[in-house]
Enzyme design. Structure first.
Site, short mmCIF file in Angstrom:
data_model
loop_
_atom_site.label_atom_id
_atom_site.label_comp_id
_atom_site.label_asym_id
_atom_site.label_seq_id
_atom_site.Cartn_x
_atom_site.Cartn_y
_atom_site.Cartn_z
N ARG A 103 -3.22 4.90 9.36
CA ARG A 103 -3.90 3.65 8.99
C ARG A 103 -3.71 2.62 10.10
O ARG A 103 -2.80 2.70 10.92
CB ARG A 103 -3.33 3.10 7.68
CG ARG A 103 -1.86 2.74 7.78
CD ARG A 103 -1.40 1.77 6.73
NE ARG A 103 0.04 1.55 6.86
CZ ARG A 103 0.60 0.74 7.73
NH1 ARG A 103 -0.16 0.07 8.58
NH2 ARG A 103 1.90 0.59 7.78
N GLY A 104 -4.56 1.60 10.08
CA GLY A 104 -4.38 0.50 11.00
C GLY A 104 -3.18 -0.34 10.59
O GLY A 104 -2.67 -0.24 9.48
N GLN A 106 0.74 -2.40 11.30
CA GLN A 106 2.06 -2.25 11.88
C GLN A 106 3.02 -1.63 10.86
O GLN A 106 2.64 -0.69 10.16
CB GLN A 106 2.50 -3.62 12.41
CG GLN A 106 1.49 -4.16 13.43
CD GLN A 106 1.91 -5.44 14.09
OE1 GLN A 106 3.03 -5.60 14.55
NE2 GLN A 106 1.00 -6.40 14.14
N TYR A 107 4.25 -2.15 10.76
CA TYR A 107 5.19 -1.59 9.79
C TYR A 107 5.01 -2.22 8.42
O TYR A 107 4.77 -3.44 8.30
CB TYR A 107 6.64 -1.82 10.24
CG TYR A 107 7.09 -0.90 11.34
CD1 TYR A 107 7.44 0.42 11.06
CD2 TYR A 107 7.17 -1.34 12.66
CE1 TYR A 107 7.86 1.28 12.08
CE2 TYR A 107 7.58 -0.50 13.68
CZ TYR A 107 7.93 0.82 13.37
OH TYR A 107 8.33 1.66 14.38
N THR A 108 5.15 -1.41 7.40
CA THR A 108 5.18 -1.94 6.04
C THR A 108 6.15 -1.13 5.22
O THR A 108 6.61 -0.06 5.63
CB THR A 108 3.78 -1.96 5.39
OG1 THR A 108 3.80 -2.76 4.22
CG2 THR A 108 3.34 -0.55 5.02
N ILE A 186 -2.56 -4.95 3.04
CA ILE A 186 -3.80 -4.18 3.14
C ILE A 186 -3.79 -3.40 4.45
O ILE A 186 -3.48 -3.95 5.51
CB ILE A 186 -5.04 -5.11 3.12
CG1 ILE A 186 -5.06 -5.96 1.85
CG2 ILE A 186 -6.33 -4.30 3.25
CD1 ILE A 186 -6.14 -7.02 1.84
N CYS A 216 4.48 -6.06 8.84
CA CYS A 216 3.18 -6.28 9.51
C CYS A 216 3.31 -7.10 10.77
O CYS A 216 2.36 -7.75 11.20
CB CYS A 216 2.18 -6.90 8.54
SG CYS A 216 1.83 -5.86 7.11
#
Length: 254
Positions: A103-104, A106-108, A186, A216
């Protein structure tokens, strides 16, 4: 996680009772491929297995052999790294498993108490039904609106912020002027115009688990949840709100 990169259904009886008609046997609003399937998976779903299931479903939707799907679930504690993840934003790499994902973003963080909704829609077919072309950014805007309307059912004002992904809550009313916390993330991927991955709404996760990353890539703001805001919401309550808001935003193939 709004960044973009181009099982037999079993519902716990208590959850099913709470959802009632809103998440009963009735399908979701019809899309161009027929009714959108809604699935609620109880317990904690392995992340790798969930990604494999999404990949399989996306291929089936593209082949025209399966309907669109909204899949509601929870994961065990873990971090995911999107395609733009900066390694320095992983502050505690040994704390939880880390998954690189297509997915697009950063970190989540994902974990218990967070409602993850994986959304698999055929954007091209939906656009064709309206006489237009597929619009990925318009789809992300609809995901944002979906979350905002779901939060409004708990009297929470979720807001967009220019340059910051996700849905945010202004904490000034809580005596914290200038502070804004993220309540929902998201992150999507699109393959041959079929979407996957989706959104994550914080209902009652352990917020300390977010401390192992810069969520993110945004260090100057925090995270919150419905329960952190003083709203004693359950996962079933969140599911009812998400379903009602979905009907408002995505009905009639919008």
């Amino acid at each position: 996680m709004a960044a973009i990169k181009d099982d037999t259904q079993e519902i716990d009886p208590a959850v099913a009772a709470a959802l009632g008609a809103a998440l009963g046997a009735a399908p979701g609003p019809a899309g161009p491929l027929g009714p959108v399937e809604w699935r609620v998976t109880p317990g904690l779903t392995d992340y790798g297995a969930a990604v494999a299931e999404m990949e399989e479903r996306v291929a089936a939707i593209n082949a025209g052999t399966a309907p669109e799907l909204v899949w509601l679930l929870e994961h065990p504690p873990l971090y995911t790294a999107g395609t733009s993840a900066d390694p320095k934003d992983l502050l505690a790499p040994e704390r939880f498993p880390v998954f690189k994902t297509g997915r697009g973003g950063q970190y989540t963080y994902h974990g218990p108490g967070q409602r993850v909704a994986y959304v698999m829609l055929d954007l091209k077919a939906r656009a064709a039904a309206k006489g237009g072309g597929p619009d990925v950014r318009g789809y992300v805007t609809d995901l944002e609106e979906w979350l905002i309307r779901a939060l409004a059912q708990f009297t929470v004002k979720g807001e967009r912020r220019c340059g910051r992904v996700g849905i945010w809550v202004d904490r000034a009313a809580d005596g914290k002027p200038g502070r804004e916390d993220k309540i929902a993330a998201i992150g999507v991927r699109v393959r041959r115009w079929v979407t996957f991955h989706g959104v994550a709404l914080n209902v009652e996760p352990d917020l300390s688990h977010f401390q192992g990353i810069v969520p993110c890539g945004i260090a100057e703001h925090g995270v919150t949840s419905l329960v952190d805001l003083g709203i004693p919401a359950t996962m079933a309550d969140a599911d009812v709100a998400l379903r009602a808001a979905w009907n408002e935003v995505f009905a009639a193939g919008r």
